[in-house]
Design an enzyme around this catalytic site. Sequence first.
Site, short mmCIF file in Angstrom:
data_model
loop_
_atom_site.label_atom_id
_atom_site.label_comp_id
_atom_site.label_asym_id
_atom_site.label_seq_id
_atom_site.Cartn_x
_atom_site.Cartn_y
_atom_site.Cartn_z
N ASP A 1 -27.65 -8.02 11.77
CA ASP A 1 -27.22 -7.36 10.51
C ASP A 1 -25.84 -7.82 10.07
OD1 ASP A 1 -25.63 -6.22 12.42
OD2 ASP A 1 -26.30 -4.15 12.10
N GLU B 1 -23.03 -7.61 11.83
CA GLU B 1 -21.90 -6.96 12.52
C GLU B 1 -21.37 -7.86 13.63
OE1 GLU B 1 -23.22 -3.06 13.66
OE2 GLU B 1 -23.16 -2.33 11.59
N ARG C 1 0.78 -7.53 1.08
CA ARG C 1 1.40 -7.54 -0.26
C ARG C 1 1.21 -6.22 -1.00
NH1 ARG C 1 -0.52 -13.14 -2.71
NH2 ARG C 1 -2.31 -12.69 -1.41
N ASP D 1 10.87 -18.81 -6.99
CA ASP D 1 11.41 -17.57 -7.55
C ASP D 1 12.59 -17.13 -6.67
OD1 ASP D 1 10.25 -16.30 -5.29
OD2 ASP D 1 8.43 -15.87 -6.40
N LYS E 1 10.76 -16.75 -12.15
CA LYS E 1 9.32 -16.53 -12.35
C LYS E 1 9.06 -15.10 -12.81
CE LYS E 1 6.36 -15.59 -8.83
NZ LYS E 1 5.66 -15.84 -7.56
N ASP F 1 7.51 -21.73 -0.53
CA ASP F 1 7.23 -20.32 -0.82
C ASP F 1 6.64 -19.68 0.44
OD1 ASP F 1 7.12 -18.03 -2.31
OD2 ASP F 1 5.74 -18.80 -3.82
N SER G 1 -1.27 -18.57 -2.91
CA SER G 1 -2.50 -17.79 -3.01
C SER G 1 -3.42 -18.44 -4.05
CB SER G 1 -2.14 -16.35 -3.38
OG SER G 1 -3.29 -15.58 -3.49
N THR G 2 -3.27 -18.10 -5.33
CA THR G 2 -4.10 -18.76 -6.37
C THR G 2 -3.53 -20.13 -6.72
OG1 THR G 2 -2.80 -17.88 -8.21
CG2 THR G 2 -4.61 -16.50 -7.41
#
Length: 282
Positions: free
Chosen positions: A34, A36, A91, A161, A184, A210, A214-215
Site C-alpha cells: 500500500d 507504507e 521556512r 538578497d 530582492k 544562497d 527552490s524554484t
Amino acid sequence: MVIIAGSASQETAKNIAKEINQPLASVLYKRFPDGECYVRINDDLKGKDVIIVQTTHPDEKIIELFLLQDAVKEAGANKITVVIPYFGYSRQDTKFKDGEPISARVLAQLIGSNTNKIITVDPHKEHILKFFKTPAKSCTAINQLAQYLVERNVDFLLAPDKGALNSVKEAANIVGCGYDYMEKTRIDGSTVEIKPKKINVSDKHVAIIDDIISTGGTMAKSIEQLKKQGAKKVSAACTHGLFISNAVEKLTEAGCDDIIATDTIQNPYSKVPVAPCISSLL
Ligand code: R5P
C-alpha cells in the site's frame, strides 16, 4: 557509536562515518504494497550511541525518520543524535497569515521527542532551533562552499538578497575576493523581483551564494542581471538544492554556467559534502 543512514541522506551519512571513523549500520528499507514505509535495523544497538542522518524532505522521508528513531529506541540504544542535513518545513517558521500552523515547530517537536541531540545545517532562520524540545545546534556549510569556489577560480561573490549577505561576506574572506548584494522582493512563492543595481562584474567569474535554491527564481533573476553587466561566468551555489520542477532549466536559460550545491539534499548538483561541518558538532 553507530551511524544510521536514512534513505534521503545515504551519501552524507557515509561521509560522516568516514570523517569520524565510525561504522554505518545495515538497514533494510522496503515499501508495503500500500506504499507504507518499512525499516529494519540489522545491527545490535543495545547500549550504543547512535547517530541517525536524515533530511526531512520530501514528506515520506519524515515518516521514515520517525520509524528509524523508534526502531533505535526499541533496540535499546544509549544516546540518540538526529542529524537533519536539510530541515524540510523550516521556512514556515512563523504564522505569516491567520489560520496557518507553525510547521517548523510541529516537526521539531515530533522529531525532538525521541532524541537526545539535534544537529542541522544552515537553517533558514536560527530561531527554529528553539522549537526542539531537546538540545539543537546548527552548523554552516559556507566554509566548505567557499573552499570549493576557491578551486573554481571565482573572483567575485554575490548575495541575491540581504538575508544571504553575512554568509557571502564570510565566504568572500575565505575566497579572498570582493562581494556585493542585490535587493530582492518576493511577490509570491515562485515570483521574485530584483532591483537593478550596477555592480562591477565585467569579465569576472561571479558566484551567487544562497541558502536554498527552490524554484530557481531568485538565482535566475540575479544571473540575468550579472550577465547583462558583462560577467564572464556565473555560478549558482547554495547549501540546499531543492531544484523544484523546472528550476534547473530556469537557471540554464538565464545563462548559468555552473550549479553547485552541498549534499544536504541528494541530487546531481550535490558537489560539496557537509560532513566536515556536521562532524565538528558530534
Ligand atoms: C529566501 O529567503 C531564501 O534565502 C532563498 O532565496 C529562496 O528560498 C530561494 O527560493 P527560489 O529558488 O524559489 O527563488
